[in-house]
Design a protein around this motif. Structure first.
Motif, PDB file in Angstrom:
ATOM      1  N   ASN A  45      -3.341  -9.943  -5.527  1.00  0.00           N
ATOM      2  CA  ASN A  45      -4.255  -8.824  -5.724  1.00  0.00           C
ATOM      3  C   ASN A  45      -5.152  -8.699  -4.502  1.00  0.00           C
ATOM      4  O   ASN A  45      -5.947  -9.599  -4.216  1.00  0.00           O
ATOM      5  N   VAL A  46      -5.002  -7.598  -3.776  1.00  0.00           N
ATOM      6  CA  VAL A  46      -5.687  -7.434  -2.499  1.00  0.00           C
ATOM      7  C   VAL A  46      -6.705  -6.301  -2.570  1.00  0.00           C
ATOM      8  O   VAL A  46      -6.376  -5.177  -2.942  1.00  0.00           O
ATOM      9  N   GLY A  47      -7.947  -6.614  -2.207  1.00  0.00           N
ATOM     10  CA  GLY A  47      -8.987  -5.607  -2.106  1.00  0.00           C
ATOM     11  C   GLY A  47      -8.965  -4.971  -0.729  1.00  0.00           C
ATOM     12  O   GLY A  47      -8.817  -5.645   0.284  1.00  0.00           O
ATOM     13  N   ASP A  48      -9.095  -3.652  -0.707  1.00  0.00           N
ATOM     14  CA  ASP A  48      -8.957  -2.926   0.548  1.00  0.00           C
ATOM     15  C   ASP A  48     -10.003  -1.825   0.605  1.00  0.00           C
ATOM     16  O   ASP A  48     -10.704  -1.553  -0.366  1.00  0.00           O
ATOM     17  N   GLN A  49     -10.118  -1.204   1.781  1.00  0.00           N
ATOM     18  CA  GLN A  49     -10.987  -0.063   1.964  1.00  0.00           C
ATOM     19  C   GLN A  49     -10.189   1.051   2.618  1.00  0.00           C
ATOM     20  O   GLN A  49      -9.166   0.813   3.252  1.00  0.00           O
ATOM     21  N   LYS A  50     -10.613   2.268   2.429  1.00  0.00           N
ATOM     22  CA  LYS A  50      -9.871   3.424   2.915  1.00  0.00           C
ATOM     23  C   LYS A  50      -9.558   3.277   4.398  1.00  0.00           C
ATOM     24  O   LYS A  50     -10.448   3.009   5.211  1.00  0.00           O
ATOM     25  N   GLY A  51      -8.292   3.422   4.750  1.00  0.00           N
ATOM     26  CA  GLY A  51      -7.902   3.278   6.142  1.00  0.00           C
ATOM     27  C   GLY A  51      -7.946   1.849   6.628  1.00  0.00           C
ATOM     28  O   GLY A  51      -8.046   1.600   7.821  1.00  0.00           O
ATOM     29  N   GLY A  52      -7.845   0.890   5.700  1.00  0.00           N
ATOM     30  CA  GLY A  52      -8.002  -0.514   6.037  1.00  0.00           C
ATOM     31  C   GLY A  52      -6.703  -1.283   6.141  1.00  0.00           C
ATOM     32  O   GLY A  52      -5.745  -0.861   6.808  1.00  0.00           O
ATOM     33  N   SER A  53      -6.643  -2.407   5.442  1.00  0.00           N
ATOM     34  CA  SER A  53      -5.531  -3.347   5.605  1.00  0.00           C
ATOM     35  C   SER A  53      -4.177  -2.748   5.245  1.00  0.00           C
ATOM     36  O   SER A  53      -3.199  -2.919   5.983  1.00  0.00           O
ATOM     37  N   GLU A  54      -4.109  -2.055   4.101  1.00  0.00           N
ATOM     38  CA  GLU A  54      -2.814  -1.490   3.705  1.00  0.00           C
ATOM     39  C   GLU A  54      -2.313  -0.509   4.757  1.00  0.00           C
ATOM     40  O   GLU A  54      -1.132  -0.536   5.140  1.00  0.00           O
ATOM     41  N   ALA A  55      -3.194   0.357   5.236  1.00  0.00           N
ATOM     42  CA  ALA A  55      -2.790   1.369   6.208  1.00  0.00           C
ATOM     43  C   ALA A  55      -2.277   0.740   7.500  1.00  0.00           C
ATOM     44  O   ALA A  55      -1.236   1.141   8.023  1.00  0.00           O
ATOM     45  N   VAL A  56      -2.989  -0.266   8.006  1.00  0.00           N
ATOM     46  CA  VAL A  56      -2.575  -0.847   9.285  1.00  0.00           C
ATOM     47  C   VAL A  56      -1.318  -1.699   9.119  1.00  0.00           C
ATOM     48  O   VAL A  56      -0.438  -1.713   9.996  1.00  0.00           O
ATOM     49  N   LEU A  57      -1.198  -2.397   7.996  1.00  0.00           N
ATOM     50  CA  LEU A  57       0.017  -3.180   7.755  1.00  0.00           C
ATOM     51  C   LEU A  57       1.233  -2.268   7.636  1.00  0.00           C
ATOM     52  O   LEU A  57       2.307  -2.563   8.176  1.00  0.00           O
ATOM     53  N   ARG A  58       1.068  -1.152   6.944  1.00  0.00           N
ATOM     54  CA  ARG A  58       2.188  -0.228   6.776  1.00  0.00           C
ATOM     55  C   ARG A  58       2.565   0.405   8.118  1.00  0.00           C
ATOM     56  O   ARG A  58       3.741   0.526   8.458  1.00  0.00           O
ATOM     57  N   ALA A  59       1.546   0.809   8.876  1.00  0.00           N
ATOM     58  CA  ALA A  59       1.812   1.437  10.173  1.00  0.00           C
ATOM     59  C   ALA A  59       2.516   0.481  11.127  1.00  0.00           C
ATOM     60  O   ALA A  59       3.371   0.882  11.922  1.00  0.00           O
ATOM     61  N   ALA A  60       2.156  -0.800  11.042  1.00  0.00           N
ATOM     62  CA  ALA A  60       2.739  -1.800  11.947  1.00  0.00           C
ATOM     63  C   ALA A  60       4.071  -2.344  11.446  1.00  0.00           C
ATOM     64  O   ALA A  60       4.683  -3.193  12.103  1.00  0.00           O
ATOM     65  N   GLY A  61       4.524  -1.879  10.278  1.00  0.00           N
ATOM     66  CA  GLY A  61       5.795  -2.346   9.724  1.00  0.00           C
ATOM     67  C   GLY A  61       5.727  -3.745   9.152  1.00  0.00           C
ATOM     68  O   GLY A  61       6.752  -4.428   9.015  1.00  0.00           O
ATOM     69  N   GLU A  62       4.518  -4.171   8.752  1.00  0.00           N
ATOM     70  CA  GLU A  62       4.334  -5.546   8.271  1.00  0.00           C
ATOM     71  C   GLU A  62       4.381  -5.675   6.749  1.00  0.00           C
ATOM     72  O   GLU A  62       4.065  -6.738   6.211  1.00  0.00           O
ATOM     73  N   LEU A  63       4.773  -4.614   6.058  1.00  0.00           N
ATOM     74  CA  LEU A  63       4.910  -4.712   4.599  1.00  0.00           C
ATOM     75  C   LEU A  63       6.374  -4.792   4.184  1.00  0.00           C
ATOM     76  O   LEU A  63       6.703  -4.618   3.008  1.00  0.00           O
ATOM     77  N   LYS A  64       7.234  -5.101   5.147  1.00  0.00           N
ATOM     78  CA  LYS A  64       8.661  -5.244   4.857  1.00  0.00           C
ATOM     79  C   LYS A  64       8.989  -6.693   4.525  1.00  0.00           C
ATOM     80  O   LYS A  64       8.354  -7.619   4.997  1.00  0.00           O
ATOM     81  N   ASP A  65       9.990  -6.877   3.683  1.00  0.00           N
ATOM     82  CA  ASP A  65      10.547  -8.204   3.379  1.00  0.00           C
ATOM     83  C   ASP A  65       9.521  -9.160   2.784  1.00  0.00           C
ATOM     84  O   ASP A  65       9.503 -10.359   3.097  1.00  0.00           O
ATOM     85  N   LEU A  66       8.639  -8.641   1.944  1.00  0.00           N
ATOM     86  CA  LEU A  66       7.708  -9.498   1.217  1.00  0.00           C
ATOM     87  C   LEU A  66       8.424 -10.149   0.045  1.00  0.00           C
ATOM     88  O   LEU A  66       9.142  -9.465  -0.701  1.00  0.00           O
ATOM     89  N   ASP A  67       8.254 -11.462  -0.144  1.00  0.00           N
ATOM     90  CA  ASP A  67       8.859 -12.111  -1.303  1.00  0.00           C
ATOM     91  C   ASP A  67       7.834 -12.314  -2.416  1.00  0.00           C
ATOM     92  O   ASP A  67       8.022 -13.113  -3.318  1.00  0.00           O
ATOM     93  N   TYR A  68       6.727 -11.590  -2.322  1.00  0.00           N
ATOM     94  CA  TYR A  68       5.724 -11.528  -3.384  1.00  0.00           C
ATOM     95  C   TYR A  68       5.273 -10.071  -3.479  1.00  0.00           C
ATOM     96  O   TYR A  68       5.533  -9.262  -2.582  1.00  0.00           O
ATOM     97  N   THR A  69       4.616  -9.732  -4.544  1.00  0.00           N
ATOM     98  CA  THR A  69       4.155  -8.369  -4.752  1.00  0.00           C
ATOM     99  C   THR A  69       2.682  -8.264  -4.405  1.00  0.00           C
ATOM    100  O   THR A  69       1.891  -9.134  -4.755  1.00  0.00           O
ATOM    101  N   ILE A  70       2.327  -7.198  -3.700  1.00  0.00           N
ATOM    102  CA  ILE A  70       0.920  -6.914  -3.436  1.00  0.00           C
ATOM    103  C   ILE A  70       0.465  -5.777  -4.330  1.00  0.00           C
ATOM    104  O   ILE A  70       1.094  -4.713  -4.369  1.00  0.00           O
ATOM    105  N   LYS A  71      -0.598  -5.992  -5.050  1.00  0.00           N
ATOM    106  CA  LYS A  71      -1.239  -4.937  -5.827  1.00  0.00           C
ATOM    107  C   LYS A  71      -2.549  -4.594  -5.131  1.00  0.00           C
ATOM    108  O   LYS A  71      -3.421  -5.435  -4.982  1.00  0.00           O
ATOM    109  N   TRP A  72      -2.654  -3.351  -4.679  1.00  0.00           N
ATOM    110  CA  TRP A  72      -3.798  -2.925  -3.877  1.00  0.00           C
ATOM    111  C   TRP A  72      -4.894  -2.328  -4.752  1.00  0.00           C
ATOM    112  O   TRP A  72      -4.621  -1.529  -5.636  1.00  0.00           O
ATOM    113  N   SER A  73      -6.139  -2.699  -4.489  1.00  0.00           N
ATOM    114  CA  SER A  73      -7.306  -2.071  -5.103  1.00  0.00           C
ATOM    115  C   SER A  73      -8.209  -1.585  -3.983  1.00  0.00           C
ATOM    116  O   SER A  73      -8.496  -2.338  -3.050  1.00  0.00           O
TER     117      SER A  73
END
Length: 344
Positions: A45-73
């Protein structure tokens, strides 16, 4: 071709975006997204802010091949995110250098597990266009807007001290960014202590200029903060380690691709592209992953002691009790200089 200045009205659009640097105490809405990333039975369970971690990870291609699930808040600022960490609703989340100090002062159950060191040029005391103020010493007797308990609040205090002044020498107006911007642009305050991207917004719109910035007076740190309970779970600890490694690689990607990140950030937050790019170049691209070490603790302790001395914290805070260095690896010391952004 001459670029048109950003219309002032646009400055009011993205005021709930990335407030990692902010530690203000206003109530903040929280939204829990139903979307997830990755696969597997373990959920981080990951806490985030608008334009924060999720956005930069997705843009950098770092949300591929995760062997766990991330639930964003998604949270609008650091304090409510850390409240969620304390309540065990969030396992980990990103904030600036001041919210953990106030969380520690409230005896919250938090652990700083990762840090980044960036330059502090975006932490600024701004004065309106046409102001006669030319140096910080001239702020004596003037009114200054700032978000109480934010990183900008500490930067203001430190800048005043450097200029031989104290908060008692000025008229501090505690205002959150939306209200502060209105007061600043209407001339109801003489100055505004704030952080990027607001600094870049004002400069790009030609609404004001920098009187002093945070270089040399604030530590330029930002953090990932985890719930101690999550760190007692071996599987979640492994997921946290992997997540932090991905964030560090994503920050390297930002440094190498500032224009691409600015486009993503602008779309995600509603910022004009020119503002996003200026903020990336001034502040975001400079960040480097550093160790959670003794100098870092000492630097945060100084912030805590400052706010305790001003009676904005109820008592002495021992910041060393709110860090966990197990994820440092071979990272450089927290005092390592930020990267210098080079124009391509």
């Amino acid at each position: 071709m001459r670029r048109r200045p950003v219309p002032a009205a646009l400055l009011l659009l993205p005021l709930t975006l990335l407030l990692a640097a902010c530690g203000g105490n206003s109530a903040a809405e929280t939204s829990t997204g139903s979307g997830t990333d990755g696969k597997g039975s373990l959920t981080l369970n990951v806490g985030d802010q608008k334009g924060g971690s999720e956005a930069v990870l997705r843009a950098a291609g770092e949300l591929k091949d995760l062997d766990y699930t991330i639930k964003w808040s998604t949270f609008t600022s650091g304090p409510p995110l850390l409240e969620a960490v304390n309540a065990k609703a969030v396992d980990i989340g990103g904030v600036g250098n001041t919210p953990p100090v106030f969380a520690a002062g409230a005896h919250s159950k938090i652990s700083v597990v990762a840090a980044w060191h960036g330059n502090s040029q975006g932490e600024a005391i701004l004065v309106p266009k046409g102001s006669t103020l030319r140096k910080p010493e001239e702020l004596k007797g003037r009114s200054i807007a700032v978000a109480q308990g934010s990183s900008a609040h500490y930067q203001l205090i430190a800048s005043l001290k450097k200029a031989g002044l104290t908060p008692a020498d000025v008229k501090v107006k505690y205002l959150q960014p939306a209200d502060a911007l209105a007061a600043f642009t209407s001339g109801r305050v003489d100055a505004w202590a704030v952080w990027d991207p607001y600094t870049s917004q004002v400069l790009q719109a030609k609404q004001g200029r920098i009187l002093a910035d945070g270089e040399g007076v604030v530590n330029g740190l930002s953090f990932q903060v985890a719930a101690p309970g999550a760190l007692r779970d071996k599987k979640k600890t492994a997921a946290v380690r992997d997540y932090l490694e991905r964030l560090r690689r994503a920050q390297d990607w930002v440094y190498e691709h500032p224009d691409a990140w600015a486009k993503v950030w602008a779309k995600d937050t509603g910022l004009p592209y020119e503002v996003a790019l200026a903020s990336v170049k001034r502040t975001n691209a400079s960040r480097i992953a550093v160790a959670v070490d003794k100098p870092l603790i000492a630097s945060e302790q100084a912030i805590a002691d400052t706010f305790t001395g001003l009676k904005l914290l109820p008592g002495k805070v021992d910041f060393s009790g709110f860090v966990d260095p197990r994820f440092n690896g071979d990272l450089p010391a927290s005092t390592t200089a930020p990267r210098v952004f080079k124009e391509s």
